[in-house]
Write an enzyme that holds these catalytic residues in place. Structure first.
Site: not given
Length: 375
Positions: A172, A277
């Site tokens: 991220e 995810e």
């Protein structure tokens, strides 16, 4: 870097480790024997095409949630460390290392013949608080941060060398608009902190696969910057094996076409794609991202299914998951993993994100351990 552990402490840790694995193994055998049936499993249906994974927490490893521990054994052949390998857990203070939970996770996976994924050595959100600061509370210089990144990655990856298949090396680091996240590491080193992290990982365990992992990969700005990142790493002969699409989705985002565009874009850059995810909120959401720091105020209208999901709503959720899986199947020669972020609805982080206190139904396995109609 020497680990601060006495021989007595090490003996106690390994005694606890062996006890936790024994408890988890007993729980698995007890529940699985009591639930023998012929219902399909995710790994039986999809395992010939992909690794089918789930994020695992310390209570599941310890056998304290028997339904979920049994679901891991039945449905999955791959596990990711949900939290126990993040730097705030493993390296909470300068010079202090605690691998207790990570060792238990790895031992549990090896005991049950599960492929292991590491998550996530370099991530701004659950980073050890000391990592970017000197003793006076000021940001460290670039050279100091480089050394700390090097030491952290080498210590973790060499400890589990030959045991962990791949790592979400950097997590991220890019905003949805394509700009780089203004994290402390970026403030100190700029985008070079990403390149350096992959360089260190490549050297620490040359056999491990290395991934860049992020959410909202369907956003055009983020997609374009990730493609530039892949090109930059390759131009420096730095290894990157795959891009991890987190896939924290909702019933109204993203458009399936945008999801597919990102898959094609990353494949065209010469890397594989992994769905690292996957979950899909069934609830109305005010936010389409997955920044864990984002929160909104609870209101009852945003939590409509506390007493259960209506059949038509569940059917729509099932159909949308199937739609995404059908797109993934189109590119299966360039995909080698689908990981769901959690085991059952009860342990999904989506119950509290982005609105704390809600009851969500974001995973393929319900709270009782039953597989939803997604096959």
């Amino acid at each position: 870097m020497q680990l601060k552990k006495t021989s007595k402490k090490r003996e106690i840790i390994y005694m606890k480790l062996n006890l936790s694995v024994a408890i988890a193994t007993f729980a698995l055998s007890f529940v699985s024997c009591s639930q023998q049936d012929n219902t399909p499993s995710l790994k039986d249906e999809w395992g010939h095409k992909y690794l089918i994974g789930t994020a695992v927490n310390q209570w599941q490893v310890a056998g304290e949630t028997p339904i979920e521990t049994a679901a891991i054994l039945k449905h999955f052949n791959c596990v990711t460390a949900e939290n126990c390998m993040k730097s705030e857990v493993i390296n909470p203070q300068k010079g202090v290392w605690d691998f207790t939970l990570a060792d238990e996770f790895v031992a549990f996976a090896e005991k049950n013949n599960l492929t292991i994924m590491g998550h996530a050595p370099i991530w701004h959100s659950q980073q050890a608080k000391w990592f970017c600061f000197d003793d006076n509370g000021e940001l460290v210089c670039a050279d100091t941060l480089k050394q700390r990144i090097h030491d952290h990655i080498f210590t973790v990856m060499q400890r589990y060398k030959g045991k962990i298949k791949g790592y979400d090396v950097v997590n991220e680091a890019i905003e949805d608009d394509g700009s780089y996240r203004n994290s402390l590491m970026y403030q100190i080193m700029g985008e070079e902190f990403i390149d350096w992290s992959f360089q260190c990982a490549m050297e620490a365990d040359p056999d491990a696969e290395l991934y860049y992992n992020d959410y909202s990969m369907w956003a055009e700005g983020k997609r374009n910057t990730v493609c530039e990142l892949i090109k930059r790493l390759k131009s420096k002969n730095i290894k990157i094996d795959a891009i991890g699409l987190q896939c924290h989705y909702g019933m109204d985002f993203p458009e399936v076409s945008a999801f597919e565009e990102s898959i094609k874009a990353f494949i065209n850059e010469g890397v594989r794609v992994q769905f690292t995810e996957f979950d899909m909120s069934i609830l109305p959401n005010p936010y389409t991202g997955a920044d864990v720091a984002t929160r909104f105020q609870y209101t009852p209208d945003k939590d409509p299914y506390r007493d259960g999901v209506p059949a038509d709503v569940q059917a729509a959720w099932n159909a949308r998951v199937k739609e995404f899986i059908a797109i993934i199947d189109k590119y299966q020669d360039k995909v080698n993993r689908i990981t769901f972020w959690g085991v059952t609805d009860s342990s999904s982080w989506k119950n509290d994100f982005p609105i704390p206190g809600r009851k969500d139904y974001a995973l393929p396995i319900d709270r009782e351990g039953n597989l939803k109609d997604i096959l």
